[in-house]
Design a protein around this motif. Structure first.
Motif, PDB file in Angstrom:
ATOM      1  N   VAL A 121      77.057   2.473  -3.956  1.00  0.00           N
ATOM      2  CA  VAL A 121      78.180   3.399  -4.067  1.00  0.00           C
ATOM      3  C   VAL A 121      79.013   2.982  -5.265  1.00  0.00           C
ATOM      4  N   THR A 155      83.922  19.008  -3.868  1.00  0.00           N
ATOM      5  CA  THR A 155      82.878  18.115  -3.350  1.00  0.00           C
ATOM      6  C   THR A 155      81.592  18.907  -3.173  1.00  0.00           C
ATOM      7  N   ILE A 159      78.132   9.325  -4.881  1.00  0.00           N
ATOM      8  CA  ILE A 159      77.526   8.580  -3.774  1.00  0.00           C
ATOM      9  C   ILE A 159      76.019   8.562  -3.989  1.00  0.00           C
ATOM     10  N   GLY A 179      76.908  15.143  -2.639  1.00  0.00           N
ATOM     11  CA  GLY A 179      77.202  13.722  -2.727  1.00  0.00           C
ATOM     12  C   GLY A 179      78.143  13.343  -3.848  1.00  0.00           C
ATOM     13  N   GLU A 180      78.907  14.305  -4.356  1.00  0.00           N
ATOM     14  CA  GLU A 180      79.793  14.031  -5.471  1.00  0.00           C
ATOM     15  C   GLU A 180      81.155  14.664  -5.193  1.00  0.00           C
ATOM     16  N   LEU A 208      84.950   4.181   1.547  1.00  0.00           N
ATOM     17  CA  LEU A 208      83.844   5.006   1.079  1.00  0.00           C
ATOM     18  C   LEU A 208      82.617   4.810   1.947  1.00  0.00           C
ATOM     19  N   GLY A 209      82.433   3.591   2.440  1.00  0.00           N
ATOM     20  CA  GLY A 209      81.317   3.359   3.362  1.00  0.00           C
ATOM     21  C   GLY A 209      81.509   4.160   4.640  1.00  0.00           C
ATOM     22  N   ALA A 231      83.010   6.937   4.773  1.00  0.00           N
ATOM     23  CA  ALA A 231      82.805   8.350   4.423  1.00  0.00           C
ATOM     24  C   ALA A 231      81.336   8.719   4.512  1.00  0.00           C
ATOM     25  N   ILE A 232      80.475   7.782   4.184  1.00  0.00           N
ATOM     26  CA  ILE A 232      79.033   8.055   4.288  1.00  0.00           C
ATOM     27  C   ILE A 232      78.646   8.278   5.750  1.00  0.00           C
ATOM     28  N   SER A 233      79.400   7.612   6.637  1.00  0.00           N
ATOM     29  CA  SER A 233      79.121   7.754   8.074  1.00  0.00           C
ATOM     30  C   SER A 233      79.818   8.989   8.663  1.00  0.00           C
ATOM     31  N   ASP A 238      71.956   6.612  -3.393  1.00  0.00           N
ATOM     32  CA  ASP A 238      71.167   6.150  -2.260  1.00  0.00           C
ATOM     33  C   ASP A 238      71.257   4.629  -2.085  1.00  0.00           C
TER      34      ASP A 238
END
Length: 318
Positions: A140, A66, A135, A69-70, A18-19, A21-23, A137
């Motif tokens: 997570v 999606t 997701i 952020g969800e 998931l980290g 995915a943020i990138s 701020d």
């Protein structure tokens, strides 16, 4: 601390994925599975999991949405392929690990020991379960929104398409009892057609016939000429006993032969100058003649069926 039911816990590997995915690395959800073994009692052991134990079902993913952020993952929980009942104690979301290119457990949640029965006519399970991946701020987290409801509220099912009482036409030998094993159907009687129901025709009642015999009351109201039978032939005797009387012009001579013009002739002799005496019939001659017409037909039934195509009609009863 005991685990909360319907709260999702990211696994250690799930947190890393998931980290990423943020990138910008996409998360590829591969499956959602249900297990009959309870999760470990401590959160640390749960996060270290890479797979569920005692997996009983791999659920059909109904959709993934999606936005902002969800991610919302909806799955169908059905027992149509369950041969042995079990207690649902854990549910896990699986994704494809981008490093290993293999399936791994992404997030997991404890369930409330709901019993999933083996498939049967009286034991049907059709549900949708929704998982939210949020997701934020600062951190997570993966949470379940408790969004569990009957599938028929949110999707087309056999019960919505063909409710009990529905009649469907099928060509050939297709049997809806085989097509949809969770339902029961009966074949309607041969020769049945459908008409719209209302005040005159009650829904479900049977009317009419394909063949009828015409009764006397159905014939036109007209009189038919008849011919009497031979037994109607007869003679009427005269009341006076003679059929004719007059002056004889043959045996008596008459005025042409110098005979006696006053001689009376009866019977077949030709009266003088055709003078005749009218005889009256005996009142006993009064009578009626009976007779019948020829047969109007052969008494066969009348076929009233319109030009049709034969199909099988099936009615759902359960």
């Amino acid at each position: 601390m005991s685990l909360e039911t319907n709260k999702y816990y990211l696994t250690n590997r799930g947190q890393e994925i998931l980290g990423g995915a943020i990138s910008g690395t996409p998360i590829n959800v591969s499956a959602v599975k249900i297990g009959s073994d309870a999760l470990p009692s401590d959160e640390e052991s749960v996060r270290a999991m890479t797979a569920l134990t005692a997996v009983q079902q791999t659920l059909l993913i109904n959709g993934i949405v999606t936005q902002k952020g969800e991610a919302r993952i909806t799955v169908v929980i059905s027992n149509d392929k369950v041969t042995t009942g079990y207690y649902a104690r854990a549910i896990g979301v699986y994704v494809i690990d981008p490093k290993m290119n293999a399936e791994t457990l992404f997030a997991v949640s404890a369930l409330d020991d709901s019993y999933i029965p083996a498939y049967g006519i009286s034991a049907k399970v059709n549900q949708i379960y929704t998982v939210h991946i949020v997701i934020g701020d600062a951190q997570v987290t993966v949470v379940g929104d408790g969004d569990l409801y009957l599938l028929k509220k949110d999707a087309l099912t056999i019960d919505r398409i063909y409710p009990i009482g529905m009649v469907i036409p099928l060509l050939g030998d297709n049997d809806p009892n085989s097509l949809w094993p969770t339902t029961q159907w009966e074949k309607m009687a041969e020769g049945m057609a459908m008409i719209s129901a209302g005040e005159t025709y009650t829904s479900g009642a049977t009317y009419g016939a394909n063949e009828v015999t015409i009764e006397k009351c159905n014939l036109p109201k007209v009189k038919v000429d008849i011919t009497t039978e031979d037994a109607g032939d007869h003679t009427h005797p005269s009341l006076t006993g003679i059929s004719e009387a007059g002056f004889d012009v043959t045996n008596g001579g008459g005025d042409s032969d110098g005979g006696d013009p006053l001689r009376i002739a009866v019977g077949d002799n030709r009266p003088y100058h055709n003078n005749r005496y009218s005889a009256t019939t005996d009142p006993a001659g009064k009578h009626k003649h009976k007779g019948t017409t020829d047969y109007l037909g052969d008494g066969q039934g009348l076929n009233v069926m319109q030009k049709s195509v034969a199909i099988n009609l099936w009615k759902r009863i359960a």
